[in-house]
Design an enzyme around this catalytic site. Sequence first.
Site, mmCIF file in Angstrom:
data_model
loop_
_atom_site.group_PDB
_atom_site.id
_atom_site.type_symbol
_atom_site.label_atom_id
_atom_site.label_comp_id
_atom_site.label_asym_id
_atom_site.label_seq_id
_atom_site.Cartn_x
_atom_site.Cartn_y
_atom_site.Cartn_z
ATOM 1 N N TYR A 11 0.852 -1.193 0.000
ATOM 2 C CA TYR A 11 0.000 0.000 0.000
ATOM 3 C C TYR A 11 0.884 1.238 0.000
ATOM 4 O O TYR A 11 1.815 1.340 0.794
ATOM 5 C CB TYR A 11 -0.891 -0.001 1.249
ATOM 6 C CG TYR A 11 -1.809 1.188 1.363
ATOM 7 C CD1 TYR A 11 -2.849 1.378 0.447
ATOM 8 C CD2 TYR A 11 -1.660 2.128 2.391
ATOM 9 C CE1 TYR A 11 -3.706 2.468 0.554
ATOM 10 C CE2 TYR A 11 -2.520 3.210 2.507
ATOM 11 C CZ TYR A 11 -3.542 3.377 1.586
ATOM 12 O OH TYR A 11 -4.389 4.447 1.703
ATOM 13 N N ASP A 23 9.262 2.712 0.343
ATOM 14 C CA ASP A 23 8.172 3.365 1.061
ATOM 15 C C ASP A 23 8.312 2.956 2.520
ATOM 16 O O ASP A 23 7.911 1.872 2.928
ATOM 17 C CB ASP A 23 6.816 2.942 0.483
ATOM 18 C CG ASP A 23 5.652 3.568 1.243
ATOM 19 O OD1 ASP A 23 5.903 4.219 2.275
ATOM 20 O OD2 ASP A 23 4.503 3.404 0.796
ATOM 21 N N LYS A 72 3.746 8.500 9.453
ATOM 22 C CA LYS A 72 3.496 7.835 10.728
ATOM 23 C C LYS A 72 4.449 8.282 11.848
ATOM 24 O O LYS A 72 4.281 9.374 12.357
ATOM 25 C CB LYS A 72 3.455 6.319 10.513
ATOM 26 C CG LYS A 72 2.296 5.996 9.539
ATOM 27 C CD LYS A 72 1.950 4.558 9.334
ATOM 28 C CE LYS A 72 0.650 4.470 8.539
ATOM 29 N NZ LYS A 72 0.682 3.686 7.338
HETATM 30 C C1 LIG Z 1 0.086 4.244 5.970
HETATM 31 C C2 LIG Z 1 0.892 4.059 4.745
HETATM 32 C C3 LIG Z 1 0.804 4.956 3.665
HETATM 33 C C4 LIG Z 1 -0.193 6.084 3.632
HETATM 34 O O1 LIG Z 1 0.036 7.018 4.628
HETATM 35 P P1 LIG Z 1 -1.166 7.991 5.088
HETATM 36 O O2 LIG Z 1 -0.516 8.905 6.062
HETATM 37 O O3 LIG Z 1 -2.218 7.104 5.667
HETATM 38 O O4 LIG Z 1 -1.647 8.698 3.868
HETATM 39 C C5 LIG Z 1 1.661 4.777 2.603
HETATM 40 N N1 LIG Z 1 2.564 3.771 2.584
HETATM 41 C C6 LIG Z 1 2.665 2.887 3.599
HETATM 42 C C7 LIG Z 1 3.702 1.814 3.534
HETATM 43 C C8 LIG Z 1 1.826 2.988 4.697
HETATM 44 O O5 LIG Z 1 1.916 2.093 5.683
#
Ligand SMILES: *Cc1c(COP(=O)(O)O)cnc(C)c1O
Length: 429
Positions: free
Chosen positions: A146, A241, A269
């Site tokens: 994601y 990511d 995060k």
């Molecule tokens: C949570 C997450 C996102 C998206 O971040 P948001 O702050 O919710 O938009 C993108 N990449 C990874 C790996 C994530 O865990």
Amino acid sequence: MTLNTTKSQEIFAAAQNLMPGGVSSPVRAFKSVGGQPIVFDRVNGAYIWDVDGNKYIDYVGTWGPAICGHAHPEVISALQAALDKGTSFGAPCVLENVLAEMVIDAVPSIEMVRFVNSGTEACMAVLRLMRAFTGREKVIKFEGCYHGHADMFLVKAGSGVATLGLPDSPGVPKSATSGTLTAPYNDLEAVKALFDQNPDEIAGVILEPVVGNAGFIPPDAGFLEGLREITQENGALLVFDEVMTGFRIAYGGAQEKFGITPDLTTMGKVIGGGLPVGAYGGRRDIMSMIAPAGPVYQAGTLSGNPLAMTAGIKTLELLRKPGNFEYLEKITKKLSDGLLKIAQETGHQACGGSISAMFGLFFTAGPVHNYEDAKKSDTAKFGRFHRGMLERGIYLAPSQFEAGFTSLSHTEEDIEATLAAARDVMSNL
Ligand SMILES: *Cc1c(COP(=O)(O)O)cnc(C)c1O
């Protein structure tokens, strides 16, 4: 066992008329585990309290940011002091320099950084930058990973998309995803084949260096190294990511843990300590293409705002103290090993593991190397497990396809209480 959630139910019933599905983000719904979401009243340390007064040990940690524990007193008092100076400047503030320096010092590949407001924004921007720098349009992502909810990443995505069984989303034009190529995670041959089939057309590869959005799936030995080699051979960029893994798998993220240097990295995060912050960064020559230094446009009214920077700075200051990652590794492994042992002793097929403060448990014999393997899990059983744990005061992510998170506030006693609850629940699943 019954849990009195009368007030939660009332509030959620009202919310459903006001907001789609009653939530501000689909992963908060309990669609895949049954029952209704718990409405929180307050959080502190490793614990959350709902509006009915029930207390839970929390393994969601607001989906990652709460690695120092919720509402850490030093973060709260730093925020209170920052608040007196105002909430947003829309102009440079020195706190941006402070957090930028901390990120550059911490994350091996990052020479320059741009702050945004969410992980989604960071991933959107990094994709534009990948394309601009290489002059190529195609990008490889992995099934079950994601990267936020931007159009071009909503192909075989993980997290809520996987939980709700939505393969793709209506409203995403074909043109937006026509350049998005996908491969199974941990499958270097599939990646090589995509490069062979699309010579000089692939801008880069983006991945979660440890997957957390299809459940917890670590990279096989050699996978990250292989991606580094393939991208280099093909003049393409490697993008980690690290929105979830950054400052969690190690202080310097998965790239520090595994010793692989990507060209670009996205973060979110933990970096915001519970306030909305995302960031992307990497090689100076690539980052210098971002406006106003270069022509690639990306902007944000609230980006780098003093409150968010303050929460991020204080959180990283607390986190980088010696011994913290050893502690996180120890308690998380104790939890993960304990869960697997209990599953085995109570006759359930299960697999899983942990790295640092991230863990996962699948109700399938495994091993799980990719999203296809993860999907073999008994999700109905997970739903019953989730409910049973909730009733015993343990709050887990309401999906088989999400990783679990521990924090510095979780004590050995919390882990033991969690394992005792798990034994109780698994004995009657
Ligand atoms: C949570 C997450 C996102 C998206 O971040 P948001 O702050 O919710 O938009 C993108 N990449 C990874 C790996 C994530 O865990």
